[in-house]
Design a protein around this motif. Sequence first.
Motif, PDB file in Angstrom:
ATOM      1  N   THR A  91       0.813  -1.214   0.000  1.00 53.27           N
ATOM      2  CA  THR A  91       0.000   0.000   0.000  1.00 53.27           C
ATOM      3  C   THR A  91       0.847   1.265   0.000  1.00 53.27           C
ATOM      4  O   THR A  91       0.431   2.281  -0.558  1.00 53.27           O
ATOM      5  N   ASP A 118      -6.770   0.937  -1.778  1.00 56.31           N
ATOM      6  CA  ASP A 118      -7.698   1.876  -1.168  1.00 56.31           C
ATOM      7  C   ASP A 118      -7.200   3.290  -1.351  1.00 56.31           C
ATOM      8  O   ASP A 118      -6.008   3.574  -1.203  1.00 56.31           O
ATOM      9  N   LYS A 119      -8.114   4.202  -1.633  1.00 54.69           N
ATOM     10  CA  LYS A 119      -7.734   5.606  -1.779  1.00 54.69           C
ATOM     11  C   LYS A 119      -7.698   6.268  -0.412  1.00 54.69           C
ATOM     12  O   LYS A 119      -8.390   5.875   0.506  1.00 54.69           O
ATOM     13  N   PRO A 148      -9.916  -5.242  -6.067  1.00 52.84           N
ATOM     14  CA  PRO A 148      -9.453  -4.630  -4.821  1.00 52.84           C
ATOM     15  C   PRO A 148      -8.253  -5.385  -4.248  1.00 52.84           C
ATOM     16  O   PRO A 148      -8.190  -6.615  -4.322  1.00 52.84           O
TER      17      PRO A 148
END
Length: 386
Positions: free
Chosen positions: A151, A385-386, A359
């Motif tokens: 991430t 994920d933003k 995702p």
Amino acid sequence: MRLTLLGRTESMANFRVALKALSVAELVGNGRGCYRRLASISLRSFASYVCPSSRAIIYEEHGPPDKVTRLVELPVCDLKENEVCVKMLAAPINPSDINRIEGVYPVRPPLPAVGGYEGVGEVKALGSGAKYLSIGDWVIPSPPSFGTWQTCIVKEENAWCKVPKDVPAEYAATVSVNPSTALRMLEDFVSLKAGDVVVQNGATSMVGQCVIQLSYLRGIQTINIIRDRPDLDDVKQRLKEMGAGKVFSESELEVKNVKSLLGDLSEPILGFNCVGGNAASLVLKFLRQGGTMVTYGGMSKKPITVSTSSFIFKDLHLRGYWMQNWVNSHTSNEFKTMTDYLLRLVRDGLLKYKTETVPFQDFDAALQKALGKQGHFSKQVLMFDK
């Protein structure tokens, strides 16, 4: 390092806790100017030195990717002077990623390793010495490098290449390997001109789709070989809508003279092979005298067999292409020029290819599809994920 927050001096370690503890009344009571100073501290000073914790897909040994990969949490880390923290937006699962995990790819990172090799992210934090990037910029690894399945990534500023933000993230994430390979093979082996013909197998792959469209833009015709499948007519139609000249299944080329199928097309001067085995032999059969076949993959895991007469009497040339070699021998500016060109084509609707966005938390399912265990699917692109 220590920061002053509304008159209280805090260490970097305590800054986050102190910032979260502030009440709305404290912010409002100190006026708009104080709020601007606080925003400046939180967005620049604090963010410039700390990168948040990250989730990553790692493997500690080589083997079947669905057996040896696992999700782990990586801790918060401080940024060095010339480093930047990038929040990943998207990263694909490429065949080469799978091969690295299996341990069969020629170049592999030391273990334990984070998976992934290309992707796109947004700059979230800057070291004090960063000069060229700004918070909010979209960047891709330049050159492509290990560890994009996480991430957040911390690397030196010069390891990133800024890209435009007006294209879908899944295109920016995948531009470094497959579209770039298609462009380089069209430009670096034979001097092509409008009216020339190229032939390729694996035409439904991302590289194959890009070869069709980049050739079409240059007035170059393509002969495309695909595997036999139930939806053969639909696939042929989709490729022709991209600009493909002729599309044949492998079984349709089981004729004595494949060149009788060319119609009004001239014999190809250049061919691309990503399959090997019989599919590579079919490419060779189409090539004209002195033609060149470039191999950039071997999906069938079968060798290329070439007749002696192809060398002696047709003077065919067999070459290989590996994107990493091109990257190693060219500058970062040349890499950026190439990717900017390809992404402009994407923005203008002139270069399209099919992906399936998934995702990041559904990595296991995406990996099963990438491994071909659930039938034929588009390239899997992990969306963070933003």
